[in-house]
Design a protein around this motif. Structure first.
Motif, PDB file in Angstrom:
ATOM      1  N   ASN A 170       0.814  -1.219   0.000  1.00  0.00           N
ATOM      2  CA  ASN A 170       0.000   0.000   0.000  1.00  0.00           C
ATOM      3  C   ASN A 170       0.843   1.262   0.000  1.00  0.00           C
ATOM      4  O   ASN A 170       0.432   2.270  -0.583  1.00  0.00           O
ATOM      5  N   LEU A 171       2.019   1.220   0.583  1.00  0.00           N
ATOM      6  CA  LEU A 171       2.927   2.363   0.472  1.00  0.00           C
ATOM      7  C   LEU A 171       3.411   2.515  -0.965  1.00  0.00           C
ATOM      8  O   LEU A 171       3.509   3.642  -1.478  1.00  0.00           O
ATOM      9  N   ALA A 172       3.694   1.392  -1.621  1.00  0.00           N
ATOM     10  CA  ALA A 172       4.120   1.451  -3.027  1.00  0.00           C
ATOM     11  C   ALA A 172       2.995   1.980  -3.913  1.00  0.00           C
ATOM     12  O   ALA A 172       3.229   2.775  -4.837  1.00  0.00           O
ATOM     13  N   LYS A 173       1.764   1.560  -3.645  1.00  0.00           N
ATOM     14  CA  LYS A 173       0.627   2.069  -4.417  1.00  0.00           C
ATOM     15  C   LYS A 173       0.466   3.572  -4.208  1.00  0.00           C
ATOM     16  O   LYS A 173       0.147   4.311  -5.154  1.00  0.00           O
ATOM     17  N   ALA A 174       0.686   4.026  -2.969  1.00  0.00           N
ATOM     18  CA  ALA A 174       0.575   5.458  -2.680  1.00  0.00           C
ATOM     19  C   ALA A 174       1.654   6.245  -3.411  1.00  0.00           C
ATOM     20  O   ALA A 174       1.399   7.350  -3.918  1.00  0.00           O
ATOM     21  N   ALA A 175       2.868   5.679  -3.484  1.00  0.00           N
ATOM     22  CA  ALA A 175       3.952   6.350  -4.210  1.00  0.00           C
ATOM     23  C   ALA A 175       3.610   6.450  -5.704  1.00  0.00           C
ATOM     24  O   ALA A 175       3.843   7.489  -6.340  1.00  0.00           O
ATOM     25  N   GLU A 176       3.043   5.382  -6.263  1.00  0.00           N
ATOM     26  CA  GLU A 176       2.641   5.396  -7.671  1.00  0.00           C
ATOM     27  C   GLU A 176       1.510   6.396  -7.899  1.00  0.00           C
ATOM     28  O   GLU A 176       1.494   7.132  -8.894  1.00  0.00           O
ATOM     29  N   TYR A 177       0.565   6.435  -6.983  1.00  0.00           N
ATOM     30  CA  TYR A 177      -0.568   7.373  -7.049  1.00  0.00           C
ATOM     31  C   TYR A 177      -0.056   8.815  -7.033  1.00  0.00           C
ATOM     32  O   TYR A 177      -0.517   9.664  -7.806  1.00  0.00           O
ATOM     33  N   ARG A 178       0.930   9.071  -6.153  1.00  0.00           N
ATOM     34  CA  ARG A 178       1.522  10.418  -6.090  1.00  0.00           C
ATOM     35  C   ARG A 178       2.174  10.785  -7.420  1.00  0.00           C
ATOM     36  O   ARG A 178       2.006  11.904  -7.919  1.00  0.00           O
ATOM     37  N   GLU A 179       2.912   9.858  -8.019  1.00  0.00           N
ATOM     38  CA  GLU A 179       3.582  10.125  -9.297  1.00  0.00           C
ATOM     39  C   GLU A 179       2.581  10.447 -10.391  1.00  0.00           C
ATOM     40  O   GLU A 179       2.786  11.362 -11.204  1.00  0.00           O
ATOM     41  N   LYS A 180       1.465   9.727 -10.417  1.00  0.00           N
ATOM     42  CA  LYS A 180       0.435   9.979 -11.434  1.00  0.00           C
ATOM     43  C   LYS A 180      -0.194  11.353 -11.225  1.00  0.00           C
ATOM     44  O   LYS A 180      -0.470  12.074 -12.192  1.00  0.00           O
ATOM     45  N   LEU A 181      -0.437  11.722  -9.968  1.00  0.00           N
ATOM     46  CA  LEU A 181      -0.995  13.041  -9.683  1.00  0.00           C
ATOM     47  C   LEU A 181      -0.034  14.141 -10.106  1.00  0.00           C
ATOM     48  O   LEU A 181      -0.449  15.167 -10.666  1.00  0.00           O
ATOM     49  N   GLU A 182       1.259  13.923  -9.845  1.00  0.00           N
ATOM     50  CA  GLU A 182       2.256  14.934 -10.207  1.00  0.00           C
ATOM     51  C   GLU A 182       2.373  15.069 -11.717  1.00  0.00           C
ATOM     52  O   GLU A 182       2.491  16.191 -12.243  1.00  0.00           O
ATOM     53  N   ARG A 183       2.338  13.951 -12.428  1.00  0.00           N
ATOM     54  CA  ARG A 183       2.407  14.010 -13.895  1.00  0.00           C
ATOM     55  C   ARG A 183       1.186  14.739 -14.473  1.00  0.00           C
ATOM     56  O   ARG A 183       1.301  15.546 -15.398  1.00  0.00           O
ATOM     57  N   ALA A 184       0.012  14.456 -13.889  1.00  0.00           N
ATOM     58  CA  ALA A 184      -1.208  15.096 -14.370  1.00  0.00           C
ATOM     59  C   ALA A 184      -1.190  16.593 -14.091  1.00  0.00           C
ATOM     60  O   ALA A 184      -1.722  17.392 -14.880  1.00  0.00           O
ATOM     61  N   ALA A 185      -0.574  16.981 -12.996  1.00  0.00           N
ATOM     62  CA  ALA A 185      -0.479  18.404 -12.656  1.00  0.00           C
ATOM     63  C   ALA A 185       0.467  19.139 -13.597  1.00  0.00           C
ATOM     64  O   ALA A 185       0.291  20.332 -13.861  1.00  0.00           O
ATOM     65  N   GLN A 186       1.461  18.406 -14.131  1.00  0.00           N
ATOM     66  CA  GLN A 186       2.459  19.029 -15.008  1.00  0.00           C
ATOM     67  C   GLN A 186       2.086  18.951 -16.486  1.00  0.00           C
ATOM     68  O   GLN A 186       2.569  19.743 -17.292  1.00  0.00           O
ATOM     69  N   ASP A 187       1.245  17.984 -16.821  1.00  0.00           N
ATOM     70  CA  ASP A 187       0.899  17.762 -18.228  1.00  0.00           C
ATOM     71  C   ASP A 187      -0.611  17.588 -18.327  1.00  0.00           C
ATOM     72  O   ASP A 187      -1.169  16.589 -17.860  1.00  0.00           O
ATOM     73  N   GLU A 188      -1.289  18.526 -18.951  1.00  0.00           N
ATOM     74  CA  GLU A 188      -2.744  18.484 -19.033  1.00  0.00           C
ATOM     75  C   GLU A 188      -3.254  17.321 -19.866  1.00  0.00           C
ATOM     76  O   GLU A 188      -4.438  16.964 -19.799  1.00  0.00           O
ATOM     77  N   GLU A 189      -2.390  16.695 -20.646  1.00  0.00           N
ATOM     78  CA  GLU A 189      -2.807  15.542 -21.436  1.00  0.00           C
ATOM     79  C   GLU A 189      -2.790  14.248 -20.611  1.00  0.00           C
ATOM     80  O   GLU A 189      -3.324  13.225 -21.041  1.00  0.00           O
ATOM     81  N   GLU A 190      -2.151  14.312 -19.458  1.00  0.00           N
ATOM     82  CA  GLU A 190      -2.118  13.149 -18.568  1.00  0.00           C
ATOM     83  C   GLU A 190      -3.416  13.093 -17.767  1.00  0.00           C
ATOM     84  O   GLU A 190      -3.881  14.105 -17.230  1.00  0.00           O
ATOM     85  N   ASP A 191      -4.011  11.914 -17.680  1.00  0.00           N
ATOM     86  CA  ASP A 191      -5.234  11.750 -16.889  1.00  0.00           C
ATOM     87  C   ASP A 191      -4.891  11.586 -15.408  1.00  0.00           C
ATOM     88  O   ASP A 191      -3.959  10.866 -15.047  1.00  0.00           O
ATOM     89  N   LYS A 192      -5.670  12.258 -14.580  1.00  0.00           N
ATOM     90  CA  LYS A 192      -5.509  12.058 -13.140  1.00  0.00           C
ATOM     91  C   LYS A 192      -6.013  10.666 -12.784  1.00  0.00           C
ATOM     92  O   LYS A 192      -6.986  10.172 -13.369  1.00  0.00           O
TER      93      LYS A 192
END
Length: 388
Positions: free
Chosen positions: A180-202
């Protein structure tokens, strides 16, 4: 308010044999010897009459308000034993401030507690730091969340063994936490990518992973339930893998590995000590644990784990550490400033420093002398027990 003529334990490295505490509004304004006491004073005055003046006690780990006093299953809200991963559960949604334990805490001078879910689940939920005076939990919150509770060892094993579900081994308990910590780290990375690139889905909203984000960011410490030495090692191992801030809770076998805990820089909230050895993990329980840990340079606090030991016996638990070899002032620190530091609330409570909350107690003798009487309890500048 002015409290005069007492031995002042500031818990800031200074004990004043005959001194005063100056309270302005809801904050500590100053302390000092009686010869420096303000000469012209028009506010309330309490004469300690040679007693002792100290900060309100801090219980850095308990379940106050989570397991109802005298209510049975109706008030049993500390363990959601239906899912081994429940980081999204919040103590503030379960605490009952009308529980009689809060009054008993105040009367014993316990003014701040860290309370939260029990240890049935490997990831149990969010602890909150609360003042013990109030009828509405939102108004009592000092810090929420204050910590994320993790649990290793016997309790998760027994909880899910009865259900024939994972985890039934220490391996599975650790694996669930890691997963679950690894899933949270992956979730954080996806959120950060979506915040930086509008083409990335949250990513789709996930309440559990959202709750773990401040943990993996290093913003919220984990408090790790661990009695055995090997469980403490596992907890530290996981925290090092994910870069987590942590505090060990209970640390029953800490006296067997004090040098290793010191080497790791681990803080330990010890206790409860006022119990029998009710399960295998407690076979090495010793009153000497806090003293030994301190001797090796480990930062130590003492807790009741209420209701395992009733909250009002926190001073007695500290006195038992004196019997185990700790000096009285260090034992007092374990339920004041050291407890506040390990609880992450030392900026507000735990010592009589100017600017901190005016949580002050006055006792007839040394506060850890069991024959001492609690004469006055002040919280946020208001008398909540005793009379002026």
């Amino acid at each position: 308010m002015l409290i005069i003529n007492g031995t002042v334990h500031t818990m800031e490295g200074l004990t004043i044999p005959g001194g005063y505490v100056d309270i302005r509004g809801d904050k500590i304004a100053g302390t000092g010897p009686m010869e420096e006491c303000p000469k012209s004073w028009e506010g309330e005055v309490f004469d300690a009459q040679g007693g002792h003046i100290q900060p309100g006690f801090v219980d850095a780990h308990c379940h106050l308000g989570m397991f109802g006093d005298s209510t049975g299953i109706e008030g049993d809200d500390g363990n959601e034993a239906t899912d081994p991963c429940t980081p999204h559960l919040r103590a503030v949604d379960a605490v009952n401030p009308m529980d009689r334990g809060f009054q008993e805490a105040r009367e014993a001078g316990v003014t701040t507690v860290l309370t939260g879910p029990g240890s049935a689940n490997p990831i149990s939920g969010q602890f909150a730091a609360l003042k013990t005076n109030g009828r509405w939990v939102d108004a009592m919150v000092l810090k929420a969340p204050a910590a994320m509770k993790l649990a290793l060892g016997e309790n998760p094993k027994l909880t899910y063994h009865e259900r024939h579900e994972a985890p039934t081994t220490r391996m599975a308990t650790a694996a669930i936490i890691r997963e679950n910590l690894a899933k949270a780290a992956e979730y954080r990375e996806k959120l950060e990518r979506a915040a930086q690139d509008e083409e990335e889905d949250k990513p789709d909203y996930d309440a559990k992973l959202e709750a773990l984000l401040p943990v993996i960011r290093g913003e919220l410490p984990v408090h790790i339930h661990a009695h055995r030495a090997d469980d403490m090692a596992t907890g530290i191992r996981i925290c090092k893998e994910f870069g987590l801030k942590y505090v060990l809770v209970h640390g029953t076998e800490g006296h067997l590995i004090p040098d290793l805990l010191a080497q790791e820089g681990a803080g330990v909230i010890t206790g409860p000590c006022l119990t029998d050895r009710s399960k295998p993990e407690l076979m090495h329980q010793s009153l000497e644990t806090p003293a030994i840990l301190q001797r090796f340079g480990v930062k130590v606090a003492i807790c009741t784990d209420h209701p395992e030991t009733p909250i009002q016996y926190l001073p007695l638990c500290a006195a038992m550490a004196i019997r185990g070899g700790m000096d009285p002032e260090s034992a007092l620190a374990c339920v004041t400033i050291r407890a506040a530091e390990l609880a992450g609330v030392a900026d507000r409570v735990g010592s009589l420093a100017p600017g901190k909350d005016a949580d002050v107690t006055v006792t007839s003798a040394h506060p850890l002398n069991w024959l001492s009487r609690m004469r006055l309890v002040v919280m946020d500048g208001k008398v909540v027990h005793g009379r002026l």
